[in-house]
Scaffold this motif. Structure first.
Motif, mmCIF file in Angstrom:
data_model
loop_
_atom_site.group_PDB
_atom_site.id
_atom_site.type_symbol
_atom_site.label_atom_id
_atom_site.label_comp_id
_atom_site.label_asym_id
_atom_site.label_seq_id
_atom_site.Cartn_x
_atom_site.Cartn_y
_atom_site.Cartn_z
ATOM 1 N N GLU A 183 9.775 3.112 -7.138
ATOM 2 C CA GLU A 183 8.903 4.096 -7.776
ATOM 3 C C GLU A 183 7.746 3.354 -8.413
ATOM 4 O O GLU A 183 7.910 2.211 -8.836
ATOM 5 C CB GLU A 183 9.677 4.837 -8.876
ATOM 6 N N TYR A 234 14.852 5.098 -5.107
ATOM 7 C CA TYR A 234 14.010 4.260 -4.253
ATOM 8 C C TYR A 234 12.977 3.584 -5.149
ATOM 9 O O TYR A 234 12.972 3.777 -6.363
ATOM 10 C CB TYR A 234 13.352 5.124 -3.155
ATOM 11 N N CYS A 290 6.077 3.404 -2.013
ATOM 12 C CA CYS A 290 7.103 4.404 -2.321
ATOM 13 C C CYS A 290 7.476 5.222 -1.081
ATOM 14 O O CYS A 290 8.154 6.244 -1.178
ATOM 15 C CB CYS A 290 6.640 5.298 -3.463
ATOM 16 N N GLU A 291 7.032 4.792 0.090
ATOM 17 C CA GLU A 291 7.344 5.463 1.356
ATOM 18 C C GLU A 291 8.712 4.967 1.845
ATOM 19 O O GLU A 291 8.837 3.810 2.271
ATOM 20 C CB GLU A 291 6.250 5.098 2.372
ATOM 21 N N PRO A 292 9.733 5.825 1.772
ATOM 22 C CA PRO A 292 11.079 5.353 2.144
ATOM 23 C C PRO A 292 11.127 4.802 3.573
ATOM 24 O O PRO A 292 10.479 5.333 4.475
ATOM 25 C CB PRO A 292 11.950 6.609 2.011
ATOM 26 N N ARG A 338 7.295 8.928 11.814
ATOM 27 C CA ARG A 338 6.469 9.669 10.848
ATOM 28 C C ARG A 338 5.432 10.594 11.484
ATOM 29 O O ARG A 338 4.836 11.413 10.795
ATOM 30 C CB ARG A 338 5.741 8.675 9.936
ATOM 31 N N MET A 361 -2.455 5.456 7.873
ATOM 32 C CA MET A 361 -1.131 4.855 8.056
ATOM 33 C C MET A 361 -0.801 4.708 9.540
ATOM 34 O O MET A 361 -0.405 3.628 10.003
ATOM 35 C CB MET A 361 -0.064 5.715 7.367
ATOM 36 N N LEU A 385 10.035 1.963 4.680
ATOM 37 C CA LEU A 385 8.948 1.076 5.096
ATOM 38 C C LEU A 385 9.189 -0.355 4.612
ATOM 39 O O LEU A 385 9.200 -1.302 5.415
ATOM 40 C CB LEU A 385 7.626 1.612 4.554
ATOM 41 N N GLU A 420 -5.860 9.413 4.890
ATOM 42 C CA GLU A 420 -4.437 9.522 5.184
ATOM 43 C C GLU A 420 -4.143 10.885 5.778
ATOM 44 O O GLU A 420 -4.849 11.833 5.478
ATOM 45 C CB GLU A 420 -3.609 9.311 3.900
ATOM 46 N N PRO A 421 -3.117 11.088 6.594
ATOM 47 C CA PRO A 421 -2.149 10.067 6.980
ATOM 48 C C PRO A 421 -2.584 9.246 8.201
ATOM 49 O O PRO A 421 -1.832 8.426 8.678
ATOM 50 C CB PRO A 421 -0.914 10.908 7.336
ATOM 51 N N ARG A 443 0.821 -1.210 0.000
ATOM 52 C CA ARG A 443 0.000 0.000 0.000
ATOM 53 C C ARG A 443 0.858 1.265 0.000
ATOM 54 O O ARG A 443 0.539 2.230 -0.662
ATOM 55 C CB ARG A 443 -0.944 -0.001 1.215
ATOM 56 N N TYR A 444 1.952 1.229 0.760
ATOM 57 C CA TYR A 444 2.813 2.424 0.865
ATOM 58 C C TYR A 444 4.180 2.145 0.245
ATOM 59 O O TYR A 444 5.228 2.387 0.859
ATOM 60 C CB TYR A 444 2.973 2.823 2.331
#
Lengths: 204, 204
Positions: B94, B92, A60-62, A172, A117, A64, A113-114, A57-58
């Protein structure tokens, strides 16, 4: 493989669980070791599935996926260990009607969101914390030596897991917000458990 | 941890792929190493997700979870390795528009059981076989030493993966039926690829 690198922020000092598990639950679990084992195998696979789903789901969240992928691998490894013990006792995975614990708790996750999360991290952490509490009880109190050994061997990583979710949240969101939301969700968690009929399940 | 115990039946002697990958694809992949890497990370996570999903669908089928759970763990491990290389190059994960390869191939899976199970094994095996073929090409031909090393290190387990799906099929269906269905699906796989626009993706 990366989990050891994660800076886990004092998860044990955090009050995750509002109410302790009742002695009634413990006695029923002790009396039904195989049912508890089969249910626990389901819990491990569901925990792996939830971590994979959260990671997808996340995506592209660095920071994670690096944490959730090793966590999912560890849950699968536990699933295999539990299954091995079930098989050694001449049984296999069976469809067990699950108590509504997970579904009711997941309903508390806010949609936008957020917040979604944050709530997802905290709900996953709460489920891990409850599993940890109950596995500790069984590791100590079960007369079944295989169960004691199995749960005893899984405890350390289970504790690490709720630490991971706590850290993901704290990296976060601000601490005050995290603590206040955990407070609300932890109360809901205990309330949900208080209304379930006791059954030999990890989360009944 | 259990994969080494699986008796894999000569997967390399099975003709999985009808058509070889074109030189056009190889040149485009070589020219876009980072895009291929990011796409490959997605492929590994999707392969893990697919194994977990298959395991959940047929949870009470003996001999399945024992094999698919370690396979999913290995795919996640590969995902982490690929991600590590991407991060080391300052990028990262993408969101990349995926070619319709997986979706079109999945459509070929018949809806009724037990055909659905057989087709699911064969489609997963075909995707693994195509990944293996293309990773072999990149491990040999890419001028990028990191890519050569990474793909080279993943090859053996990728080959084992399609062997696992082949074995799962052969343990549950008769050989003639498996071969004849593989024949149909393998033709469809090559046909799907022949109609896609060449892009720097593992399955374009």
């Amino acid at each position: 493989m990366h989990t050891s690198k994660i800076k886990v922020i004092e998860p044990k000092k955090i009050k995750w669980l509002v109410e302790k598990t009742s002695n009634e639950w413990l006695q029923q679990a002790i009396a039904n070791p195989l049912e508890v084992l089969i249910d626990h195998a389901h819990c491990e696979r569901k925990a792996a599935g939830a971590a994979v789903q959260l990671m997808f789901r996340y995506l592209c969240e660095p920071g994670l996926a690096e944490v959730l992928s090793p966590l999912a691998r560890e849950e699968l490894e536990h699933f295999e260990l539990v299954m091995k013990l079930i098989i050694s006792r001449g049984r296999y995975l069976e469809a067990l009607p699950a108590p509504p614990y997970g579904a009711l708790l997941t309903k508390k996750i806010r949609k936008e969101e957020p917040f979604r999360m944050l709530d997802s991290f905290l709900v996953s952490g709460l489920i891990e914390a409850r599993s940890h509490e109950r596995m500790s009880l069984l590791a100590k109190e079960s007369p079944d030596i295989d169960l004691r050994n199995l749960f005893g061997s899984l405890l350390a990583s289970e504790a690490r897991h709720f630490g991971i979710y706590w850290t993901l949240a704290l990296e976060r969101f601000n601490r005050e917000e995290v603590c206040s939301r955990l407070n609300v969700l932890a109360k809901a968690e205990s309330e949900i458990l208080s209304k379930l009929h006791p059954q030999p399940r990890m989360h009944s």
